[in-house]
Design a protein around this motif. Structure first.
Motif, PDB file in Angstrom:
ATOM      1  N   UNK A  21      51.210  32.495  36.767  1.00 42.37           N
ATOM      2  CA  UNK A  21      50.561  31.356  37.414  1.00 42.37           C
ATOM      3  C   UNK A  21      51.091  30.033  36.877  1.00 42.37           C
ATOM      4  N   UNK A  22      51.520  30.031  35.622  1.00 44.41           N
ATOM      5  CA  UNK A  22      52.165  28.838  35.092  1.00 44.41           C
ATOM      6  C   UNK A  22      53.449  28.531  35.835  1.00 44.41           C
ATOM      7  N   UNK A  23      54.131  29.577  36.247  1.00 44.00           N
ATOM      8  CA  UNK A  23      55.398  29.438  36.968  1.00 44.00           C
ATOM      9  C   UNK A  23      55.187  29.195  38.461  1.00 44.00           C
ATOM     10  N   UNK A  24      54.304  29.980  39.087  1.00 47.08           N
ATOM     11  CA  UNK A  24      54.162  29.963  40.545  1.00 47.08           C
ATOM     12  C   UNK A  24      52.886  29.299  41.058  1.00 47.08           C
ATOM     13  N   UNK A  25      51.968  28.966  40.177  1.00 45.28           N
ATOM     14  CA  UNK A  25      50.695  28.400  40.604  1.00 45.28           C
ATOM     15  C   UNK A  25      49.657  29.485  40.843  1.00 45.28           C
ATOM     16  N   UNK A  26      48.476  29.076  41.239  1.00 44.80           N
ATOM     17  CA  UNK A  26      47.360  30.006  41.402  1.00 44.80           C
ATOM     18  C   UNK A  26      47.531  30.949  42.585  1.00 44.80           C
ATOM     19  N   UNK A  27      48.455  30.634  43.464  1.00 46.58           N
ATOM     20  CA  UNK A  27      48.698  31.516  44.605  1.00 46.58           C
ATOM     21  C   UNK A  27      49.671  32.649  44.261  1.00 46.58           C
ATOM     22  N   UNK A  28      50.038  32.770  43.007  1.00 41.04           N
ATOM     23  CA  UNK A  28      50.957  33.831  42.580  1.00 41.04           C
ATOM     24  C   UNK A  28      50.433  35.192  43.035  1.00 41.04           C
ATOM     25  N   UNK A  29      51.317  36.049  43.564  1.00 39.29           N
ATOM     26  CA  UNK A  29      50.869  37.358  44.055  1.00 39.29           C
ATOM     27  C   UNK A  29      50.412  38.279  42.916  1.00 39.29           C
ATOM     28  N   UNK A  30      49.362  39.021  43.182  1.00 36.19           N
ATOM     29  CA  UNK A  30      48.862  39.957  42.172  1.00 36.19           C
ATOM     30  C   UNK A  30      49.893  41.046  41.871  1.00 36.19           C
ATOM     31  N   UNK A  31      50.736  41.378  42.852  1.00 39.88           N
ATOM     32  CA  UNK A  31      51.789  42.381  42.605  1.00 39.88           C
ATOM     33  C   UNK A  31      52.734  41.893  41.512  1.00 39.88           C
ATOM     34  N   UNK A  32      53.058  40.619  41.532  1.00 38.03           N
ATOM     35  CA  UNK A  32      53.940  40.050  40.497  1.00 38.03           C
ATOM     36  C   UNK A  32      53.244  40.041  39.145  1.00 38.03           C
ATOM     37  N   UNK A  33      51.967  39.698  39.128  1.00 38.78           N
ATOM     38  CA  UNK A  33      51.202  39.690  37.877  1.00 38.78           C
ATOM     39  C   UNK A  33      51.154  41.100  37.296  1.00 38.78           C
ATOM     40  N   UNK A  34      50.860  42.080  38.135  1.00 36.66           N
ATOM     41  CA  UNK A  34      50.794  43.476  37.680  1.00 36.66           C
ATOM     42  C   UNK A  34      52.144  43.926  37.136  1.00 36.66           C
ATOM     43  N   UNK A  35      53.209  43.618  37.851  1.00 35.00           N
ATOM     44  CA  UNK A  35      54.553  44.011  37.407  1.00 35.00           C
ATOM     45  C   UNK A  35      54.863  43.381  36.049  1.00 35.00           C
ATOM     46  N   UNK A  36      54.538  42.106  35.900  1.00 35.64           N
ATOM     47  CA  UNK A  36      54.769  41.383  34.643  1.00 35.64           C
ATOM     48  C   UNK A  36      53.945  41.991  33.498  1.00 35.64           C
ATOM     49  N   UNK A  37      52.760  42.504  33.831  1.00 33.05           N
ATOM     50  CA  UNK A  37      51.891  43.126  32.820  1.00 33.05           C
ATOM     51  C   UNK A  37      52.294  44.564  32.517  1.00 33.05           C
ATOM     52  N   UNK A  38      53.175  45.121  33.354  1.00 34.65           N
ATOM     53  CA  UNK A  38      53.601  46.504  33.149  1.00 34.65           C
ATOM     54  C   UNK A  38      52.587  47.525  33.632  1.00 34.65           C
ATOM     55  N   UNK A  39      51.812  47.130  34.666  1.00 35.75           N
ATOM     56  CA  UNK A  39      50.817  48.049  35.237  1.00 35.75           C
ATOM     57  C   UNK A  39      50.983  48.072  36.750  1.00 35.75           C
ATOM     58  N   UNK A  40      50.404  49.064  37.370  1.00 36.93           N
ATOM     59  CA  UNK A  40      50.391  49.129  38.832  1.00 36.93           C
ATOM     60  C   UNK A  40      49.400  48.102  39.374  1.00 36.93           C
ATOM     61  N   UNK A  41      49.649  47.632  40.581  1.00 37.26           N
ATOM     62  CA  UNK A  41      48.729  46.651  41.165  1.00 37.26           C
ATOM     63  C   UNK A  41      47.324  47.215  41.283  1.00 37.26           C
TER      64      UNK A  41
END
Length: 190
Positions: A21-41
């Protein structure tokens, strides 16, 4: 039987959310967040029922980190100026150490997706600072405007100080002191 939730996974999701969200803002996709966290969406939604729940939890997590920075070792019995300086220094140090989190906190603070209940919970953790701001405001030239306005001025001046300290580290102590003095003068009149 459902497996117990892992604190490590929850924290990894929150940390990833902050980075993305720091990079993409609050509209960042949850799929990207999950991938970055190393978990499935789907795992993300096991821990956070919706993106709004994730945003609200992230807001509280960031507020908690800021609270610890501002109130750790808070000198309850010190002079009002010393208490204000302690909170100021904690905010500036946190902002310098956590630039990404500070950026996300600013976005979340302005977001209408953060519920009033979450905002109240986040604010309640800062009662000692609120009381100090109330005290300095009551005795100073901003008494009519109140502690919320003075708190916003403190945040604005601290954010400006953080930007200058980050840009000119050789003058860090000068800018930190000048920022605090400007806040103190506006808030207290001295």
């Amino acid at each position: 039987m459902a497996r117990p939730r892992s604190t490590d996974k929850r924290n990894a999701i929150l940390a990833a959310a902050s980075r993305v969200m720091g990079e993409l803002g609050l509209s960042a996709p949850t799929a990207r967040i999950a991938r970055e966290a190393g978990v499935a969406e789907g795992t993300l939604f096991t821990y956070f029922a919706s993106k709004d729940v994730l945003l609200n939890e992230l807001y509280l997590e960031l507020k908690d980190g800021l609270r610890m920075a501002m109130l750790g070792g808070y000198p309850d019995t010190a002079s009002l100026e010393e208490r204000a300086r302690h909170a100021w220094s904690g905010y500036v140090a946190w902002g310098l150490e956590h630039p990404q989190e500070r950026k996300v906190m600013a976005k979340l603070t302005l977001s209408d997706r953060i519920t009033p209940e979450t905002r109240a919970t986040g604010s309640a953790a800062f009662n000692a600072i609120t009381m100090a701001l109330r005290e300095v405001t009551a005795a100073g030239p901003m008494a009519v405007q109140g502690e919320r306005f003075v708190g916003a001025i403190m945040t604005s001046l601290a954010d400006t100080t953080i930007e200058f300290v980050a840009a000119y580290p050789d003058k860090a102590s000068e800018y930190a002191e000048a920022g605090f003095r400007a806040f103190w003068l506006v808030a207290s009149g001295h």
